[in-house]
Design a protein around this motif. Structure first.
Motif, PDB file in Angstrom:
ATOM      1  N   PHE A 412       0.858  -1.181   0.000  1.00  0.00           N
ATOM      2  CA  PHE A 412       0.000   0.000   0.000  1.00  0.00           C
ATOM      3  C   PHE A 412       0.902   1.242   0.000  1.00  0.00           C
ATOM      4  O   PHE A 412       1.751   1.406   0.891  1.00  0.00           O
ATOM      5  N   TYR A 413       0.696   2.101  -0.981  1.00  0.00           N
ATOM      6  CA  TYR A 413       1.633   3.194  -1.207  1.00  0.00           C
ATOM      7  C   TYR A 413       0.866   4.480  -1.474  1.00  0.00           C
ATOM      8  O   TYR A 413       0.043   4.556  -2.394  1.00  0.00           O
ATOM      9  N   HIS A 414       1.120   5.505  -0.662  1.00  0.00           N
ATOM     10  CA  HIS A 414       0.520   6.823  -0.867  1.00  0.00           C
ATOM     11  C   HIS A 414       1.486   7.851  -0.298  1.00  0.00           C
ATOM     12  O   HIS A 414       2.278   7.548   0.610  1.00  0.00           O
ATOM     13  N   LYS A 415       1.431   9.035  -0.817  1.00  0.00           N
ATOM     14  CA  LYS A 415       2.322  10.076  -0.324  1.00  0.00           C
ATOM     15  C   LYS A 415       2.120  10.255   1.176  1.00  0.00           C
ATOM     16  O   LYS A 415       1.023  10.510   1.645  1.00  0.00           O
ATOM     17  N   GLY A 416       3.173  10.099   1.929  1.00  0.00           N
ATOM     18  CA  GLY A 416       3.118  10.224   3.380  1.00  0.00           C
ATOM     19  C   GLY A 416       3.004   8.902   4.120  1.00  0.00           C
ATOM     20  O   GLY A 416       3.224   8.858   5.337  1.00  0.00           O
ATOM     21  N   PHE A 417       2.678   7.793   3.399  1.00  0.00           N
ATOM     22  CA  PHE A 417       2.536   6.515   4.107  1.00  0.00           C
ATOM     23  C   PHE A 417       2.694   5.342   3.144  1.00  0.00           C
ATOM     24  O   PHE A 417       2.101   5.322   2.068  1.00  0.00           O
ATOM     25  N   ASN A 418       3.504   4.377   3.555  1.00  0.00           N
ATOM     26  CA  ASN A 418       3.704   3.139   2.789  1.00  0.00           C
ATOM     27  C   ASN A 418       3.847   1.973   3.764  1.00  0.00           C
ATOM     28  O   ASN A 418       4.592   2.061   4.729  1.00  0.00           O
ATOM     29  N   ILE A 419       3.101   0.908   3.501  1.00  0.00           N
ATOM     30  CA  ILE A 419       3.215  -0.297   4.319  1.00  0.00           C
ATOM     31  C   ILE A 419       3.165  -1.505   3.394  1.00  0.00           C
ATOM     32  O   ILE A 419       2.417  -1.512   2.407  1.00  0.00           O
ATOM     33  N   PHE A 420       4.001  -2.503   3.679  1.00  0.00           N
ATOM     34  CA  PHE A 420       3.984  -3.724   2.879  1.00  0.00           C
ATOM     35  C   PHE A 420       4.062  -4.936   3.792  1.00  0.00           C
ATOM     36  O   PHE A 420       4.592  -4.880   4.902  1.00  0.00           O
ATOM     37  N   LEU A 421       3.538  -6.039   3.302  1.00  0.00           N
ATOM     38  CA  LEU A 421       3.559  -7.311   4.022  1.00  0.00           C
ATOM     39  C   LEU A 421       3.607  -8.422   2.994  1.00  0.00           C
ATOM     40  O   LEU A 421       2.836  -8.408   2.024  1.00  0.00           O
ATOM     41  N   GLY A 422       4.495  -9.394   3.206  1.00  0.00           N
ATOM     42  CA  GLY A 422       4.591 -10.495   2.253  1.00  0.00           C
ATOM     43  C   GLY A 422       5.392 -11.657   2.786  1.00  0.00           C
ATOM     44  O   GLY A 422       5.972 -11.606   3.880  1.00  0.00           O
ATOM     45  N   MET A 423       5.420 -12.717   1.984  1.00  0.00           N
ATOM     46  CA  MET A 423       6.180 -13.923   2.317  1.00  0.00           C
ATOM     47  C   MET A 423       6.739 -14.521   1.034  1.00  0.00           C
ATOM     48  O   MET A 423       6.003 -14.684   0.059  1.00  0.00           O
ATOM     49  N   ASP A 424       8.012 -14.831   1.035  1.00  0.00           N
ATOM     50  CA  ASP A 424       8.586 -15.594  -0.076  1.00  0.00           C
ATOM     51  C   ASP A 424       8.181 -17.060   0.028  1.00  0.00           C
ATOM     52  O   ASP A 424       8.030 -17.745  -0.990  1.00  0.00           O
ATOM     53  N   HIS A 425       8.067 -17.544   1.245  1.00  0.00           N
ATOM     54  CA  HIS A 425       7.657 -18.927   1.525  1.00  0.00           C
ATOM     55  C   HIS A 425       6.488 -18.850   2.500  1.00  0.00           C
ATOM     56  O   HIS A 425       6.683 -18.572   3.684  1.00  0.00           O
ATOM     57  N   THR A 426       5.294 -19.066   2.003  1.00  0.00           N
ATOM     58  CA  THR A 426       4.120 -18.963   2.858  1.00  0.00           C
ATOM     59  C   THR A 426       4.182 -19.999   3.970  1.00  0.00           C
ATOM     60  O   THR A 426       4.530 -21.156   3.740  1.00  0.00           O
ATOM     61  N   LEU A 427       3.874 -19.551   5.184  1.00  0.00           N
ATOM     62  CA  LEU A 427       3.916 -20.440   6.341  1.00  0.00           C
ATOM     63  C   LEU A 427       2.967 -21.618   6.154  1.00  0.00           C
ATOM     64  O   LEU A 427       1.814 -21.441   5.746  1.00  0.00           O
ATOM     65  N   GLY A 428       3.472 -22.802   6.466  1.00  0.00           N
ATOM     66  CA  GLY A 428       2.639 -23.988   6.427  1.00  0.00           C
ATOM     67  C   GLY A 428       2.115 -24.318   7.812  1.00  0.00           C
ATOM     68  O   GLY A 428       1.815 -23.431   8.612  1.00  0.00           O
ATOM     69  N   LYS A 429       2.051 -25.589   8.121  1.00  0.00           N
ATOM     70  CA  LYS A 429       1.533 -26.040   9.408  1.00  0.00           C
ATOM     71  C   LYS A 429       2.478 -25.626  10.532  1.00  0.00           C
ATOM     72  O   LYS A 429       3.699 -25.703  10.407  1.00  0.00           O
ATOM     73  N   LEU A 430       1.883 -25.163  11.646  1.00  0.00           N
ATOM     74  CA  LEU A 430       2.658 -24.723  12.799  1.00  0.00           C
ATOM     75  C   LEU A 430       2.501 -25.706  13.952  1.00  0.00           C
ATOM     76  O   LEU A 430       1.493 -26.404  14.069  1.00  0.00           O
ATOM     77  N   SER A 431       3.515 -25.733  14.822  1.00  0.00           N
ATOM     78  CA  SER A 431       3.419 -26.519  16.046  1.00  0.00           C
ATOM     79  C   SER A 431       2.530 -25.783  17.045  1.00  0.00           C
ATOM     80  O   SER A 431       2.121 -24.642  16.823  1.00  0.00           O
ATOM     81  N   LYS A 432       2.240 -26.421  18.165  1.00  0.00           N
ATOM     82  CA  LYS A 432       1.433 -25.775  19.196  1.00  0.00           C
ATOM     83  C   LYS A 432       2.099 -24.504  19.711  1.00  0.00           C
ATOM     84  O   LYS A 432       1.428 -23.585  20.171  1.00  0.00           O
ATOM     85  N   GLU A 433       3.434 -24.453  19.629  1.00  0.00           N
ATOM     86  CA  GLU A 433       4.168 -23.283  20.098  1.00  0.00           C
ATOM     87  C   GLU A 433       4.274 -22.205  19.023  1.00  0.00           C
ATOM     88  O   GLU A 433       4.903 -21.169  19.228  1.00  0.00           O
ATOM     89  N   GLY A 434       3.686 -22.446  17.845  1.00  0.00           N
ATOM     90  CA  GLY A 434       3.728 -21.472  16.768  1.00  0.00           C
ATOM     91  C   GLY A 434       4.969 -21.554  15.912  1.00  0.00           C
ATOM     92  O   GLY A 434       5.245 -20.643  15.130  1.00  0.00           O
ATOM     93  N   VAL A 435       5.744 -22.636  16.023  1.00  0.00           N
ATOM     94  CA  VAL A 435       6.962 -22.807  15.236  1.00  0.00           C
ATOM     95  C   VAL A 435       6.617 -23.520  13.928  1.00  0.00           C
ATOM     96  O   VAL A 435       5.939 -24.551  13.948  1.00  0.00           O
ATOM     97  N   PRO A 436       7.042 -22.986  12.753  1.00  0.00           N
ATOM     98  CA  PRO A 436       6.776 -23.670  11.480  1.00  0.00           C
ATOM     99  C   PRO A 436       7.395 -25.061  11.471  1.00  0.00           C
ATOM    100  O   PRO A 436       8.556 -25.237  11.844  1.00  0.00           O
TER     101      PRO A 436
END
Length: 451
Positions: A412-436
């Motif tokens: 998202f890009y606009h004068k005064g503010f830009n934010i991005f979010l992404g993943m090269d490798h999308t997270l798969g199944k996680l453990s109960k502790e949140g570890v991939p």
């Protein structure tokens, strides 16, 4: 148990230095870090420590290989209830590695005939290589006649980076743009273990063993702890951070990025070499076997006479001492400066813009990273769309050394503010502790102020 725990610890530390998903994406602020020939359309400044956070991990050794679920309980693969067939999930050369990059402060502006950026980053990388035979030994115990355990290595490096980047069009060659970055590096910490050899051969009449390895540590205030063995010789029994308390810069270095792009009709070709350089770490604390150490049980002759010099008790004590020393490291003191090469990355890309809808284009990117013992490559196919000026998105699929992955990036890009979010490798199944459970995963996030 110790092997599995160490591997799991490395996997939790693991992380990519730049998101390849953003290589072709319009208005993605940090394209210049993927190819220094790329420039931005406007000036920008990053939000301190939040401009670009890059965390990911790569490898063919997964958390799910180490930890197994048996009757609702999570146990190590060495647990007797886990069948030996799980060893089929391990490779001949098991690798896991990571790069972490935190953008502390960055800014970009147009001047001197091109586009310029200044960046301050904190970077770290860690990778480990473990042969199959070590997992076989951990699972089955001593059951074969020969174990050839070599090239067990773990290496971690941390440093700060001050980078200056300049890119410009080359008017003498229409369509050509070139860029370069110079980076001044401050080494903070480095650690390397190198077990080059650990052979065990079990014969009918005797067995032999040989070890050869070193540990290098470049960390302020670091010291090895030593004890005396039964023979009165000192050996490394542990590590601590007491030292003289001098935590801070522990080395200096330099690196360069070079890149170029060439536009022809609806195609844009690009090439870049990144992180060509090194860090010289000071005050290397070395622990070593001092070359190959060997032991052969045929060298020990047991005598039933209790008064003999080679009585059973005394000969057994000598064998035990020599066996212990086979795996003991000596503190070699300060080994001076140690030069560590960065993992250079090569990016080759081609981008095709759809002639009937120029806000949509498709990219093909080949990336290769060259690290001793942990070289990898991938090919990433992407679709990039910029439907409105304030939003762009990318979806891609990669095929490479560590398998297939799906990536994406929202910007998202606009004068005064830009934010991005992404993943090269999308997270798969996680453990109960949140570890991939897979060692291939990434998260890339940033907030910047364009103006």
């Amino acid at each position: 148990m110790a092997v599995a725990t160490a591997v799991a610890s490395v996997s939790l530390c693991a992380g990519a230095q730049n998101t390849n998903s953003g290589y072709f994406l319009d208005n993605y602020t940090y394209r210049y870090q993927l190819n220094p020939a790329f420039g931005n359309d406007s000036k920008f400044v990053s939000i301190p420590a939040l401009g670009g956070l890059n965390f990911a991990m790569r490898g063919n050794l997964h958390v799910s290989d180490i930890f197994r679920v048996v009757n609702g309980r999570t146990v190590l693969f060495t647990n007797p209830e886990v069948p030996a067939s799980v060893l089929g999930d391990f490779q001949d050369n098991n690798r896991i590695g990571a790069d972490i990059k935190v953008n502390l402060l960055s800014g970009g502006f147009k001047a001197w005939g091109g586009y310029n950026t200044v960046s301050i980053n904190a970077r770290a990388d860690v990778h480990a290589g473990i042969p199959y035979s070590l997992f076989d030994l951990a699972k089955n115990g001593v059951s074969n006649t020969t174990y050839d355990i070599r090239d067990v290595n773990v290496e971690a490096n941390g440093y700060a980076e001050l980078a200056f980047n300049h890119s410009r069009d080359i008017p003498q060659v229409p369509g050509l743009r070139a860029g370069a970055a110079v980076k001044f590096l401050i080494g903070l910490a480095s650690f390397k273990t190198d077990l080059r050899r650990a052979d065990i051969t079990l014969g009918e009449d005797a067995w032999t063993g040989t070890t050869d390895g070193d540990i290098y540590a470049n960390i302020g205030g670091f010291q090895y702890e030593t004890k005396l063995n039964d023979s009165g010789n000192p050996y490394v029994s542990g590590m601590n951070m007491d030292g003289d308390g001098s935590v801070g810069p522990n080395g200096f270095g330099m690196a360069f990025d070079l890149g170029a792009t060439y536009s022809w009709r609806d195609f844009n070709f690009s090439f870049a070499m990144l992180d060509m350089g090194w860090v010289s770490y000071f005050n290397t604390k070395k622990a070593t076997t001092g070359g190959p150490r060997s032991i052969c049980t045929d060298d020990y002759i047991f005598n039933a006479d209790d008064d003999a010099s080679n009585s059973f008790e005394q000969e057994w004590d000598r064998l035990s001492d020599d066996l212990a020393q086979l795996y003991e490291l000596s503190d070699a003191g300060d080994a001076g400066t140690r030069n560590v090469a960065l993992g250079a990355t090569m990016n080759i890309g081609v981008d095709y813009t759809l002639p009937y809808y120029r806000r949509l284009h498709f990219g093909l990117l080949s990336s290769s990273r060259f690290v001793k013992g942990f070289t990898w490559s991938e090919v990433r196919i992407s679709a990039n769309v910029n439907p409105v000026d304030c939003f762009s998105a990318d979806a891609n699929v990669a095929f490479g050394t560590f398998g297939t992955s799906f990536g994406w990036l929202l910007n998202f890009y606009h004068k005064g503010f830009n934010i991005f979010l992404g993943m090269d490798h999308t997270l798969g199944k996680l453990s109960k502790e949140g570890v991939p459970l897979s060692s291939n995963a990434s998260v890339n996030f940033g907030i910047n102020v364009p103006f």
